[in-house]
Write an enzyme that holds these catalytic residues in place. Structure first.
Site, PDB file in Angstrom:
ATOM      1  N   SER A  57     -23.198   2.018  13.914  1.00 54.79           N
ATOM      2  CA  SER A  57     -24.316   2.897  14.239  1.00 54.79           C
ATOM      3  C   SER A  57     -24.577   3.833  13.056  1.00 54.79           C
ATOM      4  O   SER A  57     -24.171   3.547  11.931  1.00 54.79           O
ATOM      5  CB  SER A  57     -24.007   3.682  15.523  1.00 54.79           C
ATOM      6  OG  SER A  57     -25.160   4.359  15.970  1.00 54.79           O
ATOM      7  N   ASN A  58     -25.266   4.943  13.301  1.00 50.17           N
ATOM      8  CA  ASN A  58     -25.497   5.930  12.244  1.00 50.17           C
ATOM      9  C   ASN A  58     -25.489   7.319  12.867  1.00 50.17           C
ATOM     10  O   ASN A  58     -25.187   7.471  14.046  1.00 50.17           O
ATOM     11  CB  ASN A  58     -26.807   5.624  11.504  1.00 50.17           C
ATOM     12  CG  ASN A  58     -27.993   5.630  12.450  1.00 50.17           C
ATOM     13  OD1 ASN A  58     -28.263   6.637  13.099  1.00 50.17           O
ATOM     14  ND2 ASN A  58     -28.683   4.507  12.551  1.00 50.17           N
ATOM     15  N   HIS A  59     -25.844   8.330  12.076  1.00 51.82           N
ATOM     16  CA  HIS A  59     -25.642   9.719  12.518  1.00 51.82           C
ATOM     17  C   HIS A  59     -26.800  10.300  13.336  1.00 51.82           C
ATOM     18  O   HIS A  59     -26.821  11.493  13.596  1.00 51.82           O
ATOM     19  CB  HIS A  59     -25.406  10.615  11.294  1.00 51.82           C
ATOM     20  CG  HIS A  59     -24.176  10.241  10.511  1.00 51.82           C
ATOM     21  ND1 HIS A  59     -22.906  10.433  10.996  1.00 51.82           N
ATOM     22  CD2 HIS A  59     -24.042   9.664   9.288  1.00 51.82           C
ATOM     23  CE1 HIS A  59     -22.035  10.007  10.102  1.00 51.82           C
ATOM     24  NE2 HIS A  59     -22.695   9.531   9.063  1.00 51.82           N
ATOM     25  N   SER A  60     -27.770   9.509  13.709  1.00 54.99           N
ATOM     26  CA  SER A  60     -28.926  10.075  14.428  1.00 54.99           C
ATOM     27  C   SER A  60     -28.516  10.613  15.797  1.00 54.99           C
ATOM     28  O   SER A  60     -27.801   9.946  16.549  1.00 54.99           O
ATOM     29  CB  SER A  60     -30.018   9.011  14.586  1.00 54.99           C
ATOM     30  OG  SER A  60     -31.075   9.530  15.369  1.00 54.99           O
TER      31      SER A  60
END
Ligand code: PMT
Length: 192
Positions: free
Chosen positions: A11-14
């Protein structure tokens, strides 16, 4: 969120803060808003209908189902560009060897929307770390956005997870409008 196995994912940091601020701003001005949202701890803004999704493919499916009857879309999600090609149905056991995970492309939701949008208004985002303007203008034209909102991780207080953002709005006609570092609610007001 792109699953590797039942317990791990890419995933990512959003956090959803920017997208939720835009949904709230649109709803407060009387728009009928459907918020297609990845996982977040945020509350649904008043008057907004939320549709929960996990992966890029889920988001694509939810989007396509609703886009035809919409007047437009704001594409603020940090959608994964790649997903594990063969997610394991069971937890992957560790060994002493290195591990390689093969990735395949996810559908590009914005590009699909751009190709079928007709006279709907399509607003994109570009999250950049370098060559910001050039990259954002490339995405604006490739994905056929009416305008794109550039934010850069090179600007302190901008991008992922912060309550603030520093945006530049770039129109397809070439107009560029930079805004100072401001609350995401104010950035949302400027975008709307
Ligand atoms: O959620 P926060 O913590 O508040 O952080 C906000 C944010 C940084 C996530 C947000 O401001 C932002 O920049 N969102 C877009 C991030 C991104 O994925 O940008 P991109 O340059 O990779 O993608 C370009 C555009 O294509 C975006 O409109 C994106 O939604 C869209 N896209 C990308 C990949 C894909 N498979 N499908 C898409 O529709």
């Amino acid at each position: 969120i792109e699953p590797i196995d039942p317990v791990r994912y890419i995933s990512n940091h959003s956090t959803g803060k920017m997208g939720y601020a835009i949904a709230a701003e649109l709803a407060s001005r009387g728009a009928q808003v459907t918020l297609i949202s990845g996982q977040t701890a945020l509350d649904v803004p008043d008057g907004v209908q939320r549709v929960d999704v996990l992966s890029a493919q889920n988001m694509f499916d939810a989007f396509i189902e609703r886009f035809e009857s919409a007047d437009g879309a704001v594409m603020c999600a940090a959608v994964a560009d790649y997903t594990p090609a063969d997610p394991s149905p069971v937890k992957i056991k560790k060994s002493d060897d290195e591990m390689v995970i093969r990735l395949k492309r996810t559908p590009d939701i914005a590009a699909t929307a751009g190709a079928t949008k007709g006279d709907k208004l399509l607003v994109g985002f570009a999250l950049e770390t370098d060559n910001e303007l050039e990259n954002a203008v490339g995405k604006l034209h490739r994905k056929k956005f009416d305008f794109i909102v550039l934010n850069s991780l090179a600007d302190p207080g901008a991008g992922f997870a912060t309550d603030t953002n520093k945006i530049t709005i770039i129109g397809k006609d070439g107009l560029q409008h930079p805004y100072p570092l401001e609350q995401k609610s104010d950035a949302a007001r400027h975008i709307v």
